[in-house]
Enzyme design. Structure first.
Site, short mmCIF file in Angstrom:
data_model
loop_
_atom_site.label_atom_id
_atom_site.label_comp_id
_atom_site.label_asym_id
_atom_site.label_seq_id
_atom_site.Cartn_x
_atom_site.Cartn_y
_atom_site.Cartn_z
N HIS A 78 0.84 -1.20 0.00
CA HIS A 78 0.00 0.00 0.00
C HIS A 78 0.87 1.25 0.00
O HIS A 78 2.03 1.20 0.40
CB HIS A 78 -0.92 0.01 1.22
CG HIS A 78 -1.92 -1.09 1.21
ND1 HIS A 78 -1.64 -2.35 1.70
CD2 HIS A 78 -3.19 -1.15 0.72
CE1 HIS A 78 -2.70 -3.13 1.53
NE2 HIS A 78 -3.65 -2.43 0.94
N TYR A 105 5.65 4.08 0.31
CA TYR A 105 5.23 2.83 -0.32
C TYR A 105 5.63 1.72 0.63
O TYR A 105 6.82 1.42 0.79
CB TYR A 105 5.90 2.66 -1.68
CG TYR A 105 5.31 3.55 -2.74
CD1 TYR A 105 4.32 3.07 -3.60
CD2 TYR A 105 5.73 4.87 -2.88
CE1 TYR A 105 3.77 3.90 -4.57
CE2 TYR A 105 5.18 5.70 -3.85
CZ TYR A 105 4.20 5.20 -4.69
OH TYR A 105 3.65 6.02 -5.65
N CYS A 106 4.66 1.15 1.31
CA CYS A 106 4.87 0.09 2.30
C CYS A 106 4.65 -1.23 1.56
O CYS A 106 3.52 -1.58 1.21
CB CYS A 106 3.87 0.29 3.44
SG CYS A 106 4.07 -0.88 4.77
N ILE A 107 5.75 -1.94 1.29
CA ILE A 107 5.73 -3.06 0.36
C ILE A 107 6.10 -4.38 1.05
O ILE A 107 7.04 -4.43 1.83
CB ILE A 107 6.72 -2.78 -0.81
CG1 ILE A 107 6.41 -1.42 -1.47
CG2 ILE A 107 6.70 -3.91 -1.82
CD1 ILE A 107 5.05 -1.30 -2.12
#
Length: 147
Positions: free
Chosen positions: A105, A119-121
């Site tokens: 997200h 950007y938390c991936i």
């Protein structure tokens, strides 16, 4: 390098259960225990399902979220964003464009000096290619990012 979307059956054979769950079933791995959340190597992160270049270590920053955090993708055209209303929340989901893999997200609480995005991936959606191996693995054009 040409990237190709793989069929679900092929992905089931080549991905781990967690990688498949995260990328194909919109899953989320556990925070603070995944491969890249505190990793500091120099190189690029590619979609584990297609090899598409997604993020660079130059745009990675330490966040308290427990997952790898980036200020931006290598190129905005290689990702797609969509509204995610799961789990009683409204968030912006990030997916790879070609592979249509769930990556994680994006949030508007990143460092202002880096553009304000986070950007938390999921690590399970990524494969890291070290800078020293970019040429041999077909990503030579990305070497210029590290000059």
């Amino acid at each position: 390098m040409k990237y190709k979307k793989k069929e679900k059956e092929e992905l089931k054979k080549i991905l781990t259960e967690e990688e498949y769950y995260v990328t194909q079933e919109n899953g989320t791995e556990r925070p603070f225990t995944n491969e890249y959340w505190d990793f500091n190597g120099e190189g690029i992160y590619v979609d584990i399902t297609t090899g598409e270049p997604l993020f660079t270590s130059k745009d990675k920053f330490h966040s308290s979220c427990g997952w790898p955090a980036f200020s931006k993708p290598i190129d905005r055209s290689i990702i797609k964003e969509k509204v995610d209303k799961s789990h009683g929340m409204v968030r912006t989901e990030v997916r790879s464009k070609l592979g249509d893999s769930h990556l994680g997200h994006v949030f508007c609480d990143g460092p202002e000096e880096l553009g304000g995005l986070r950007y938390c991936i999921n690590s399970a959606s990524l494969k890291f290619i070290p800078k020293e191996e970019l040429k041999e693995k077909g990503y030579e054009e990305y070497l210029e990012l590290f000059k």
